[in-house]
Scaffold this active site. Structure first.
Site, mmCIF file in Angstrom:
data_model
loop_
_atom_site.group_PDB
_atom_site.id
_atom_site.type_symbol
_atom_site.label_atom_id
_atom_site.label_comp_id
_atom_site.label_asym_id
_atom_site.label_seq_id
_atom_site.Cartn_x
_atom_site.Cartn_y
_atom_site.Cartn_z
ATOM 1 N N THR A 48 -3.634 -5.314 0.455
ATOM 2 C CA THR A 48 -3.037 -3.992 0.712
ATOM 3 C C THR A 48 -3.914 -3.176 1.644
ATOM 4 O O THR A 48 -3.412 -2.336 2.399
ATOM 5 C CB THR A 48 -2.787 -3.228 -0.610
ATOM 6 O OG1 THR A 48 -4.035 -2.935 -1.242
ATOM 7 C CG2 THR A 48 -1.905 -4.040 -1.546
ATOM 8 N N ARG B 74 30.450 32.910 -7.204
ATOM 9 C CA ARG B 74 29.088 32.667 -7.678
ATOM 10 C C ARG B 74 28.189 32.293 -6.505
ATOM 11 O O ARG B 74 28.653 31.921 -5.426
ATOM 12 C CB ARG B 74 29.058 31.535 -8.712
ATOM 13 C CG ARG B 74 29.443 30.171 -8.146
ATOM 14 C CD ARG B 74 29.216 29.042 -9.141
ATOM 15 N NE ARG B 74 29.590 27.741 -8.569
ATOM 16 C CZ ARG B 74 29.319 26.575 -9.141
ATOM 17 N NH1 ARG B 74 28.692 26.528 -10.305
ATOM 18 N NH2 ARG B 74 29.681 25.434 -8.562
ATOM 19 N N HIS C 97 20.725 27.004 -10.360
ATOM 20 C CA HIS C 97 21.560 28.016 -10.995
ATOM 21 C C HIS C 97 21.026 29.431 -10.760
ATOM 22 O O HIS C 97 19.826 29.695 -10.852
ATOM 23 C CB HIS C 97 21.630 27.773 -12.510
ATOM 24 C CG HIS C 97 22.247 26.455 -12.864
ATOM 25 N ND1 HIS C 97 23.544 26.136 -12.559
ATOM 26 C CD2 HIS C 97 21.728 25.379 -13.514
ATOM 27 C CE1 HIS C 97 23.809 24.927 -13.009
ATOM 28 N NE2 HIS C 97 22.727 24.442 -13.583
ATOM 29 N N GLN D 291 30.474 19.036 -6.896
ATOM 30 C CA GLN D 291 30.967 17.689 -6.624
ATOM 31 C C GLN D 291 31.881 17.689 -5.391
ATOM 32 O O GLN D 291 31.798 16.794 -4.533
ATOM 33 C CB GLN D 291 31.724 17.134 -7.830
ATOM 34 C CG GLN D 291 30.846 16.765 -9.017
ATOM 35 C CD GLN D 291 30.623 17.922 -9.981
ATOM 36 O OE1 GLN D 291 30.709 19.100 -9.586
ATOM 37 N NE2 GLN D 291 30.324 17.618 -11.229
ATOM 38 N N LYS E 159 0.855 -1.185 0.000
ATOM 39 C CA LYS E 159 0.000 0.000 0.000
ATOM 40 C C LYS E 159 0.890 1.233 0.000
ATOM 41 O O LYS E 159 1.737 1.399 0.897
ATOM 42 C CB LYS E 159 -0.886 0.007 1.247
ATOM 43 C CG LYS E 159 -2.112 0.896 1.106
ATOM 44 C CD LYS E 159 -3.035 0.384 0.003
ATOM 45 C CE LYS E 159 -4.490 0.642 0.300
ATOM 46 N NZ LYS E 159 -5.346 0.055 -0.748
#
Length: 292
Positions: free
Chosen positions: A57, A171, A242, A214, A12
């Protein structure tokens, strides 16, 4: 040609559960989405329609509600373990259970015993598998939105005839963190561990001078593993939200990293796993974890 039934499970999905625990006039709210999946020798129902071994379920849904009434939900990891062990122990033909729970946060409104405001889109999660006399717990969080307005660079990447992205030494770095971590060992204080892992992720994101998302991902996972011995490995999915500088030169204005537009798509998606080599179950295929 032989045709064979492969791995299968059923359950479920997305049972909505809200509980109110009353301590006099002070109320405690739990808001959960619970999904159950059962595994076992279920060939008969697939091949012949014989449902003798199928725990409906609807029964699974009702069990979630009944368990929430019979004892306080408590930490979502404990609730998931109780449900998973119940299904495996109660039905001989069910050999495994996977329980997924998302907890939707609410904050008490200051000065009020039973009034709350929703905490936002961030969710606490757990995924528990009970099988073969063992249990695996993978907890985490979704949609932890973070941003730093400096302390991030991106340069030195290869360029070809299709590259238009400018290099930058300053940035905005923003993402919505999806994190999963696999626990090892016993006697874990789930609430404390979750709070501490979340704190470490936030502090590392803020403190690490980033040369790439990263690099930030690895630093976040590494910091968790160094500080929290109960965590065996960490998976992170970091969409790069971004923020691009607006060209103000047509108006005779200089933009010194002050005015940006936020682009919602397309976006870079950075994903990875950081693990300790001395972890329990090295190379474990994450029994409990659905795709990000």
């Amino acid at each position: 040609m032989a045709i064979t039934l492969g791995p299968n499970q059923y359950g479920k999905a997305e049972v909505r559960l809200v509980t109110v625990q009353r301590e006099g006039t002070v109320h405690h709210l739990k808001d959960l989405t619970v999904s159950t999946s059962l595994r076992g020798d279920l060939a008969a129902t697939h091949l012949t329609g014989d449902n003798a071994d199928v725990v409906a379920t609807d029964t699974q849904k009702n069990t979630v509600y009944a368990f929430a009434k019979e004892s306080p939900v408590g930490e979502i990891e404990d609730f998931a373990l109780r449900l998973g062990r119940h299904f495996v122990d109660s039905f001989e033909h069910i050999s495994g259970a996977r329980i997924l729970i998302d907890e939707h946060g609410w904050n008490r409104i200051s000065g009020h015993d039973h009034a709350f405001s929703q905490a936002g889109s961030e969710k606490r999660t757990t995924a528990v598998t009970v099988q073969d006399g063992q249990a695996w717990v993978v907890s985490g969080l979704d949609d932890l939105v973070v941003l730093k307005s400096t302390g991030s660079e991106f340069h030195g990447f290869p360029r070809d005839e299709y590259t238009t992205l400018a290099e930058t030494n300053d940035r905005i770095l923003a993402t919505a963190v999806t994190a999963r971590w696999r626990y090892q060992g016993d006697g874990i204080d789930w609430a404390t561990s979750h709070a501490e892992v979340r704190r470490i992720l936030l502090e590392t994101f803020a403190d690490k001078h980033s040369l790439s998302l990263q690099q930030t991902l690895y630093a976040m996972g590494e910091a968790v593993l160094k500080e929290r011995g109960e965590v065996a490995e960490v998976r992170l999915s970091l969409p790069n939200k971004h923020h691009f500088l607006v060209d103000l030169s047509p108006f005779g204005l200089k933009n010194d990293n002050e005015v940006f537009y936020a682009a919602d798509r397309p976006y870079g998606l950075i994903e990875g796993v950081v693990f300790r080599d001395d972890a329990e179950d090295p190379g474990l295929a994450w029994h409990t974890l659905a795709a990000f």
